[in-house]
Design a protein around this motif. Structure first.
Motif, PDB file in Angstrom:
ATOM      1  N   LYS A  73       0.624  -1.353   0.023  1.00 31.68           N
ATOM      2  CA  LYS A  73       0.015  -0.071  -0.008  1.00 31.68           C
ATOM      3  C   LYS A  73       0.851   1.288   0.079  1.00 31.68           C
ATOM      4  O   LYS A  73       0.662   2.205  -0.654  1.00 31.68           O
ATOM      5  N   LEU A  77       1.013   4.023  -2.965  1.00 33.54           N
ATOM      6  CA  LEU A  77       0.714   5.569  -2.732  1.00 33.54           C
ATOM      7  C   LEU A  77       1.936   6.214  -3.113  1.00 33.54           C
ATOM      8  O   LEU A  77       1.733   7.324  -3.718  1.00 33.54           O
ATOM      9  N   LYS A  78       3.241   5.894  -2.734  1.00 30.50           N
ATOM     10  CA  LYS A  78       4.382   6.623  -3.336  1.00 30.50           C
ATOM     11  C   LYS A  78       4.520   6.959  -4.578  1.00 30.50           C
ATOM     12  O   LYS A  78       4.526   8.009  -5.291  1.00 30.50           O
ATOM     13  N   ILE A  81       1.579   9.001  -6.109  1.00 35.65           N
ATOM     14  CA  ILE A  81       1.575  10.594  -5.714  1.00 35.65           C
ATOM     15  C   ILE A  81       2.620  11.167  -6.720  1.00 35.65           C
ATOM     16  O   ILE A  81       2.577  12.099  -7.228  1.00 35.65           O
ATOM     17  N   ILE A 120       4.560  11.715   0.853  1.00 34.62           N
ATOM     18  CA  ILE A 120       3.718  12.366  -0.170  1.00 34.62           C
ATOM     19  C   ILE A 120       4.566  12.860  -1.139  1.00 34.62           C
ATOM     20  O   ILE A 120       4.107  13.815  -1.945  1.00 34.62           O
TER      21      ILE A 120
END
Length: 183
Positions: A73, A77-78, A81, A120
């Motif tokens: 996960k 996400l890394k 983004i 992020i």
């Protein structure tokens, strides 16, 4: 002096299997003794029946599987983004900056700020700059802050050096000397 009576092992086994401490009333087995036999056998049976190693191995396998899912996960996400088009423009929006600062500050008690910023896709310096823009400077209450980097002297330290620099008795000292003198 009372001596302990010895009972046959077969009698013990029969009392244990039946679970009845009064199974042989004619032998006058003390109730506490018979109950002790029953309780101690249950404990031994429970410990024998429970295989703790297998249970621990199963739990470790389950936790490792959950860890792999969580790692996947985070990696998703890394990459998601960082590969978005217009991500830099997204970061320029004031409302988005407020959300980012709020969420990073919320989760920094569990995960270090540097790791959250890495997740992020921003640098920690950018986060601190965003934080000053959103929250303002606590010391002077403005949107601009005199502290531009994390290792910069605090306001109190700056004031102390400024006052020492203005002191005529210490005018012969360099700034570095004043720093050593002050701290």
């Amino acid at each position: 002096m009372n001596s302990y009576r010895k009972f046959d092992d077969e009698i013990k086994e029969m009392v244990i299997k039946s679970g009845n401490p009064d199974l042989f009333p004619e032998l006058n087995i003390p109730r506490s003794t018979a109950l002790y036999w029953i309780r101690s056998s249950k404990k031994r049976i429970r410990l024998k029946n429970l295989n703790l190693d297998d249970a621990l191995k199963d739990k470790i396998e389950q936790l490792e599987a959950e860890l792999q899912i969580e790692k996947a996960k985070v990696l998703f996400l890394k990459t998601f983004i960082k590969n978005l088009n217009g991500w830099r423009e997204f970061l320029q929006n004031k409302k988005n900056k407020e959300v980012i600062v709020e969420q990073v500050l919320k989760f920094c008690s569990w995960i270090p700020k540097a790791q959250l910023c890495d997740l992020i896709g921003i640098k920690t310096n950018s986060f601190h700059r965003m934080k000053v823009e959103v929250k303002g400077c606590i010391r002077i209450g403005l949107k601009k802050c005199k502290i531009l980097s994390a290792n910069q002297l605090t306001f109190r330290e700056q004031e102390k050096i400024y006052n020492l620099a203005r002191d005529p008795r210490l005018s012969h000292m360099s700034i570095k000397g004043l720093q050593y003198y002050a701290f």
